[in-house]
Design an enzyme around this catalytic site. Sequence first.
Site, PDB file in Angstrom:
ATOM      1  N   ASP A 178       8.430 -27.589  82.621  1.00 54.77           N
ATOM      2  CA  ASP A 178       7.304 -26.700  82.935  1.00 54.77           C
ATOM      3  C   ASP A 178       6.235 -27.485  83.700  1.00 54.77           C
ATOM      4  O   ASP A 178       5.645 -28.420  83.161  1.00 54.77           O
ATOM      5  CB  ASP A 178       6.739 -26.145  81.618  1.00 54.77           C
ATOM      6  CG  ASP A 178       5.734 -25.029  81.817  1.00 54.77           C
ATOM      7  OD1 ASP A 178       5.441 -24.674  82.976  1.00 54.77           O
ATOM      8  OD2 ASP A 178       5.235 -24.509  80.803  1.00 54.77           O
ATOM      9  N   MET A 223      -2.985 -19.710  76.392  1.00 48.57           N
ATOM     10  CA  MET A 223      -3.929 -20.831  76.273  1.00 48.57           C
ATOM     11  C   MET A 223      -5.174 -20.388  75.504  1.00 48.57           C
ATOM     12  O   MET A 223      -5.610 -19.244  75.647  1.00 48.57           O
ATOM     13  CB  MET A 223      -4.339 -21.303  77.666  1.00 48.57           C
ATOM     14  CG  MET A 223      -3.154 -21.630  78.556  1.00 48.57           C
ATOM     15  SD  MET A 223      -3.690 -22.325  80.129  1.00 48.57           S
ATOM     16  CE  MET A 223      -2.133 -22.378  81.014  1.00 48.57           C
ATOM     17  N   ASP A 249       2.473 -18.110  79.371  1.00 49.66           N
ATOM     18  CA  ASP A 249       1.619 -19.257  79.074  1.00 49.66           C
ATOM     19  C   ASP A 249       0.374 -18.761  78.342  1.00 49.66           C
ATOM     20  O   ASP A 249      -0.474 -18.099  78.924  1.00 49.66           O
ATOM     21  CB  ASP A 249       1.229 -19.954  80.382  1.00 49.66           C
ATOM     22  CG  ASP A 249       2.380 -20.784  80.926  1.00 49.66           C
ATOM     23  OD1 ASP A 249       2.920 -21.609  80.175  1.00 49.66           O
ATOM     24  OD2 ASP A 249       2.742 -20.598  82.107  1.00 49.66           O
ATOM     25  N   SER A 274       7.019 -17.700  85.325  1.00 46.06           N
ATOM     26  CA  SER A 274       5.712 -17.823  84.669  1.00 46.06           C
ATOM     27  C   SER A 274       4.811 -16.634  85.018  1.00 46.06           C
ATOM     28  O   SER A 274       4.274 -16.545  86.126  1.00 46.06           O
ATOM     29  CB  SER A 274       5.050 -19.130  85.126  1.00 46.06           C
ATOM     30  OG  SER A 274       3.730 -19.187  84.644  1.00 46.06           O
ATOM     31  N   MET A 294       0.030 -22.683  73.995  1.00 47.30           N
ATOM     32  CA  MET A 294      -0.801 -23.877  74.206  1.00 47.30           C
ATOM     33  C   MET A 294      -2.085 -23.674  73.423  1.00 47.30           C
ATOM     34  O   MET A 294      -3.170 -23.518  73.995  1.00 47.30           O
ATOM     35  CB  MET A 294      -1.071 -24.065  75.708  1.00 47.30           C
ATOM     36  CG  MET A 294       0.109 -24.659  76.455  1.00 47.30           C
ATOM     37  SD  MET A 294      -0.029 -24.464  78.233  1.00 47.30           S
ATOM     38  CE  MET A 294       0.718 -22.864  78.419  1.00 47.30           C
ATOM     39  N   HIS A 354       8.277 -16.119  81.240  1.00 47.31           N
ATOM     40  CA  HIS A 354       7.592 -17.197  80.512  1.00 47.31           C
ATOM     41  C   HIS A 354       6.112 -16.835  80.393  1.00 47.31           C
ATOM     42  O   HIS A 354       5.447 -16.570  81.399  1.00 47.31           O
ATOM     43  CB  HIS A 354       7.776 -18.497  81.299  1.00 47.31           C
ATOM     44  CG  HIS A 354       7.153 -19.706  80.699  1.00 47.31           C
ATOM     45  ND1 HIS A 354       7.820 -20.557  79.828  1.00 47.31           N
ATOM     46  CD2 HIS A 354       5.908 -20.236  80.848  1.00 47.31           C
ATOM     47  CE1 HIS A 354       7.020 -21.548  79.474  1.00 47.31           C
ATOM     48  NE2 HIS A 354       5.856 -21.385  80.077  1.00 47.31           N
TER      49      HIS A 354
HETATM   50  C1  DX5 Z   1       0.818 -25.338  82.966  1.00 44.96           C
HETATM   51  C2  DX5 Z   1       1.652 -24.106  83.153  1.00 44.96           C
HETATM   52  C3  DX5 Z   1       2.442 -24.151  84.414  1.00 44.96           C
HETATM   53  C4  DX5 Z   1       2.658 -22.991  85.251  1.00 44.96           C
HETATM   54  C5  DX5 Z   1       3.536 -23.217  86.395  1.00 44.96           C
HETATM   55  O1  DX5 Z   1       0.120 -25.243  81.821  1.00 44.96           O
HETATM   56  O2  DX5 Z   1       2.491 -23.944  82.056  1.00 44.96           O
HETATM   57  O3  DX5 Z   1       2.941 -25.330  84.704  1.00 44.96           O
HETATM   58  O4  DX5 Z   1       3.252 -21.986  84.561  1.00 44.96           O
HETATM   59  O5  DX5 Z   1       3.485 -23.533  87.475  1.00 44.96           O
HETATM   60  P1  DX5 Z   1       3.197 -24.386  88.779  1.00 44.96           P
HETATM   61  O6  DX5 Z   1       2.973 -25.764  88.300  1.00 44.96           O
HETATM   62  O7  DX5 Z   1       4.438 -24.227  89.581  1.00 44.96           O
HETATM   63  O8  DX5 Z   1       2.027 -23.734  89.391  1.00 44.96           O
HETATM   64 ZN    ZN Z   2       4.389 -22.860  80.201  1.00 43.60          ZN
END
Ligand code: DX5
Ligand code: ZN
Length: 220
Positions: free
Chosen positions: A175, A37, A35, A8, A68, A33
């Site tokens: 995820d 938003m 993310d 991520s 997202m 990956h």
């Molecule tokens: C939530 C994100 C994640 C993040 C990952 O919206 O998509 O879940 O990349 O990591 P953690 O939960 O390990 O911090």
């Molecule tokens: Zn994600």
Amino acid sequence: MKTKLSASVMCADLSCLKKDIKLLEEGGVDYLHFDIMDGHFVPNLTLGSGILRSLRKITTLPFDTHLMIEEPARYVPVFAKAGSSLVSVHVEACSHLNRTIQLIKENGARAGVALNPATPLYRLDYILEELSQVLIMTVNPGFAGQKLVPITISKIEKLGEVIEKKGLKIDIAVDGNVSFANAPVMVKAGANILVCGTSSIFHPHLGIKKGIAKLREALK
Ligand code: DX5
Ligand code: ZN
């Protein structure tokens, strides 16, 4: 099936991203990956397509983009063209999911669908055959560093059963809070792609190299 790791990028050190990408490559991760938003679908803002375009020039790792955002079709072409191998959209964010999935494919990417923790699997009933991946959110999307929503483990199992029964070849990605303790449980339940954030390979006290090694050890 070999378990694959998807790192991520939002959890990396954005002040020295090039260095972190190199460490991820050396550690043998399988995907980056992203993310994405929008501050509407989830209460947070993160990365844009510019970061994919920049990183596309310095790495050959495939990009796995997780949108997202509300009505993601508006942004599918831009993220596909920025170098995504796979684009996932949320079933909860699409009025016309089938059309959005076709759009992803027309733009040259593989198509995935993501489900929030409380979204039932039957929402995939009329789209599953069109997908390369289902992304099971194991936390509520929006932030790194949250705790696992435990009921999502049985959802991974049920999805695996459905895919097998239909004789399909679809990746099950997970995820959120994919920690050293949770990852083996998720894999046992049927996940074959792990999205790794602050709970594992970007663990604040370990550093990337040790984080990857510890995760691989946990998965043995
Ligand atoms: C939530 C994100 C994640 C993040 C990952 O919206 O998509 O879940 O990349 O990591 P953690 O939960 O390990 O911090
Ligand atoms: Zn994600």
